[in-house]
Scaffold this motif. Structure first.
Motif, mmCIF file in Angstrom:
data_model
loop_
_atom_site.group_PDB
_atom_site.id
_atom_site.type_symbol
_atom_site.label_atom_id
_atom_site.label_comp_id
_atom_site.label_asym_id
_atom_site.label_seq_id
_atom_site.Cartn_x
_atom_site.Cartn_y
_atom_site.Cartn_z
ATOM 1 N N GLN A 205 36.395 2.411 -2.115
ATOM 2 C CA GLN A 205 37.738 1.862 -2.228
ATOM 3 C C GLN A 205 38.626 2.339 -1.075
ATOM 4 O O GLN A 205 39.695 1.793 -0.843
ATOM 5 C CB GLN A 205 38.373 2.272 -3.560
ATOM 6 N N ARG A 208 40.140 -0.110 1.414
ATOM 7 C CA ARG A 208 41.372 -0.850 1.172
ATOM 8 C C ARG A 208 42.560 -0.248 1.911
ATOM 9 O O ARG A 208 43.636 -0.839 1.949
ATOM 10 C CB ARG A 208 41.658 -0.905 -0.331
ATOM 11 N N TRP A 243 36.297 -6.291 2.314
ATOM 12 C CA TRP A 243 36.759 -5.846 3.628
ATOM 13 C C TRP A 243 36.505 -6.903 4.691
ATOM 14 O O TRP A 243 37.364 -7.160 5.546
ATOM 15 C CB TRP A 243 36.054 -4.540 3.992
ATOM 16 N N GLU A 246 39.001 -9.578 4.429
ATOM 17 C CA GLU A 246 40.297 -9.142 4.944
ATOM 18 C C GLU A 246 40.307 -9.155 6.476
ATOM 19 O O GLU A 246 41.306 -9.528 7.099
ATOM 20 C CB GLU A 246 40.607 -7.738 4.425
ATOM 21 N N ASP A 285 37.123 -9.944 -7.518
ATOM 22 C CA ASP A 285 37.674 -9.562 -6.215
ATOM 23 C C ASP A 285 37.655 -10.713 -5.226
ATOM 24 O O ASP A 285 38.426 -10.724 -4.259
ATOM 25 C CB ASP A 285 36.870 -8.395 -5.626
#
Length: 757
Positions: A205, A208, A243, A246, A285
């Motif tokens: 995590q 993030r 990830w 993103e 997610d």
């Protein structure tokens, strides 16, 4: 275009002393490296235009916005509050969907079927057409519901800082895993309540947190879990999936093709990429989409596949099936695109048809008859349609200004928004030239959304206007565009105007290009050319031709250089001496533009040399001194240019676009850069009397036609091109159009919007 001989007249031999070598940067900036920030299939650290603005928006602009003068909330704070309000409305619409993905459960239903179909096609068990055929006809898309409207908050509050106890708890966990304690505050803010427990249960995590790379998260996980973790850990695959999406958003994508995502996971040593994606889907997610490929050739199969038709299926059935693509995306951008598509359909379909609700056809025709050319076309198109697109260069901005004046003369409530404060100023000047002196006519998009500018909102939370004209529309990302459209009242008209040749938005999406490609509303193409040699040069670049133009007054000058050091030396000479003396444009009105922040002649190196020449000083406050030109990024994708006024215990005092801003000491390193030299994305929506575009040899691979077009068109009177890429420049103009972005807006628009008239 002027040749080197013409350049010699402007760039005279420099003084005997050479420009000093660039110093090490006083305020190091967090920036992703090529292997760390790349979206699958693209150069990392670069957005879709080949610049470094994507990572800058993520690393420099995340966090809280600084307050302005007088203790009132800043524009950045108000914008963040408006974004939270939109997210809340989107969440309510999401809750009304009939088939939500249940977080925390194993994949089931349509999502499971789609993933199974992907694997079947890849293994050759089934042809693509049969694998993705629905068992029942898909129901038509439901009409767009009326969005929930809320009153805009009067005093938006800045995001709450994590409690000290929470930061201390996170710091303890980070220390156990060997991660720097400096990440504690960011991790607590990114993960929210119970961040320390989340990191213990799932060390990945940590991805993030902005700026953390996969190898760093892997090392942190090994330190905490020991032999209990490995490359195939389900938690690792799930975190890397998010990830990668993103990072793709930093490069402009709102979703990724299934094959691209699984290939990128494989490159990150995930042993079973399909399983990793399935796990991320099961936890909610990531979302999965099945989009039709409307632009596939007629009669072509759904996708290239050598597999034979399954039993009971004929080849004709396979060819008749519509081609599809499977995409994966983050909920944030997926819902923004769907909300935008629904909102645009509402704008088109809610235009009043009765004569008593506004100016009649005769009044509109009278206004159009008093104009000429494409201005008259624009007025007539707006009279009959709720959504209109307008394209053109800098000179064409006068046409939407004339539309605003005409609509106001008909008694309509009108507002026009530009991307930057400089664009707002130029728009206001054009509006005054058309006889419209209303103060609320010209605003910025951010100011309009935050409520600090413009007509304000009605009791339902909608903008109190009948016509909204948005200039610099290519700079709208999906979230900003969704907020604008959601804020329009029923019956309001919307005009999106911009130059399709410039760079796309710094944020995810390509809103203007997708709406243009959908061809679902009238499109008015300006016939007003940009004047002068610079305009002639830029017009040629727009069609893929880098032509030589006559520049009798040195409006365009080429300065060849041999290496990066030579490029820096000649750039400093041009800005500090040659352009002020030969062209009459002072240094403070000359802007340097270069492809990226890094490199031997990127913004860092150029700014160090320009500061030493133009405003030398010790840089006592984070490397800055009063008088320094700076770029301040308070929120992602929004950069304001200004100057340092002073520094004290309160922070660094800036004046950005005429507005006082105070940046807290701990935020200076992350959100403030020097700005004698900027990237083309930072320069978007602005123009200067003179521009010096620097193209060092190591920038050749990053050049594209939109980048060259956008950079060159920032100059009003004079353009100097410091050229070290040789033939790579004409090659980029002729052969490298904009890098593709994977988006869904065009697909979402087509089933909803009627054919253009």
């Amino acid at each position: 275009m002027s040749t080197e001989s013409a350049a010699a007249e402007v760039a005279e031999p420099e003084a005997p002393e050479a420009a000093a070598e660039p110093e090490a940067e006083a305020a190091p900036e967090a920036e992703a490296t090529p292997e760390d920030a790349a979206a699958p299939g693209e150069d990392a650290g670069a957005d879709a235009s080949g610049t470094d603005d994507g990572p800058e928006a993520a690393a420099d602009a995340r966090g809280t916005a600084e307050g302005g003068a007088g203790g009132e909330p800043s524009e950045a704070e108000a914008e963040l509050a408006a974004q939270r309000e939109l997210r809340q409305r989107i969440e309510e619409r999401k809750a009304a969907r009939t088939a939500p993905v249940d977080a925390g459960t194993k994949l089931q239903g349509t999502a499971a079927d789609l993933l199974a179909a992907v694997r079947a096609v890849e293994s050759g068990e089934k042809p693509v057409a049969s694998a993705f055929r629905e068992p029942e006809p898909v129901a038509p898309r439901r009409p767009a519901p009326e969005p929930v409207r809320r009153q805009a908050p009067e005093a938006p509050a800045a995001p709450a800082e994590p409690a000290r106890e929470a930061v201390a708890a996170v710091a303890a966990v980070l220390g156990e895993g060997g991660a720097p304690a400096a990440l504690a505050a960011k991790a607590a803010a990114a993960l929210g309540e119970g961040a320390d427990g989340q990191l213990r249960d799932d060390p990945w995590q940590l991805l993030r947190v902005p700026g953390v790379r996969p190898e760093q998260a892997d090392g942190f996980a090994r330190a905490l879990l020991g032999d209990a973790c490995g490359p195939g850990d389900e938690r690792r695959g799930r975190a890397l999936t998010v990830w990668l999406l993103e990072q793709a958003a930093l490069a402009g994508h709102t979703a990724l093709d299934a094959a691209a995502l699984t290939a990128a996971l494989g490159q990150r040593a995930v042993p079973d990429p399909d399983e990793a994606v399935q796990s991320a889907l099961a936890e909610g997610d990531v979302l999965v989409f099945q989009d039709a490929l409307d632009d596939a050739p007629q009669g072509a199969p759904a996708a290239a596949s050598a597999a034979a038709p399954a039993d009971g299926e004929s080849e004709s059935d396979e060819e008749a099936a519509p081609p599809v693509r499977v995409l994966f995306g983050l909920e944030r951008y997926a819902l923004a695109e769907e909300s935008l598509a629904d909102g645009l359909a509402r704008v088109i379909n809610s235009l009043p048809k009765d004569e008593g609700s506004g100016p009649g056809a005769e009044a509109w025709e009278s206004a159009a008859s008093s104009a000429s050319g494409s201005t008259a076309e624009l007025i007539r198109a707006v009279a009959a349609h709720g959504l209109v697109l307008h394209t053109g260069g800098e000179a064409a901005r006068a046409e939407p200004a004339a539309l605003v004046a005409a609509a106001r003369s008909l008694g309509l409530r009108v507002c026009a928004a530009a991307h930057t404060a400089d664009g707002q100023r130029r728009l206001a000047e054009s509006a005054r030239g058309e006889g419209d002196a209303e103060e609320t006519t010209a605003v910025t998009v951010a100011g309009l959304l935050s409520g600090r500018q413009g007509p304000g909102r009605d009791a339902d939370g909608a903008l109190a206007l009948d016509l909204l004209v948005v200039l610099d529309a290519p700079q709208l990302d999906v979230e900003a565009a969704a907020m604008l459209v959601e804020s329009l009242p029923d019956g309001a008209r919307l005009v999106l105007s911009g130059d399709p040749g410039v760079l796309w938005s710094a944020g995810p999406g390509r809103v203007f290009a997708d709406v243009l490609a959908a061809r679902a509303c009238p499109q008015v193409v300006s016939r007003t050319p940009d004047p002068g040699p610079v305009g002639e040069l830029v017009s040629g670049i727009g069609v893929g031709e880098l032509t030589e133009v006559a520049a009798p007054n040195k409006e365009v000058v080429i300065v060849p250089v041999h290496d990066a050091a030579d490029a820096i030396r000649r750039t400093v000479q041009l800005v500090a001496d040659s352009v002020p003396r030969a062209i009459g444009v002072p240094s403070e009105h000359t802007q340097v533009i270069t492809p990226g922040h890094g490199g031997a002649a990127g913004t860092r190196a150029l700014n160090a040399a320009l500061k030493e020449r133009l405003n030398p000083g010790p840089g006592r406050f984070g490397g800055f001194d009063p008088g320094d030109r700076v770029a301040h990024a308070a929120v992602p994708g929004r950069t304001a240019l200004g100057r340092v006024v002073r520094a004290d215990a309160e922070g660094l005092h800036l004046e950005c676009d005429g507005v006082p801003v105070v940046v807290a000491k701990e935020r200076v390193e992350q959100s403030v850069r020097h700005a004698w030299a900027v990237t083309a994305h930072q320069a978007a929506g602005r123009r200067w009397p003179a521009a010096v575009v620097v193209l060092p040899g190591d920038a050749a691979a990053a050049l594209t036609r939109p980048w060259v077009y956008a950079a060159f068109s920032r100059a009003e009177r004079h353009l100097s091109v410091v050229q070290g890429v040789a033939q790579a420049l004409p090659q980029a103009v002729a052969e490298r159009p904009a890098k593709e972005r994977t988006t869904r807006l065009r697909t979402l628009l087509r089933p909803q919007l009627p054919e253009a008239g």
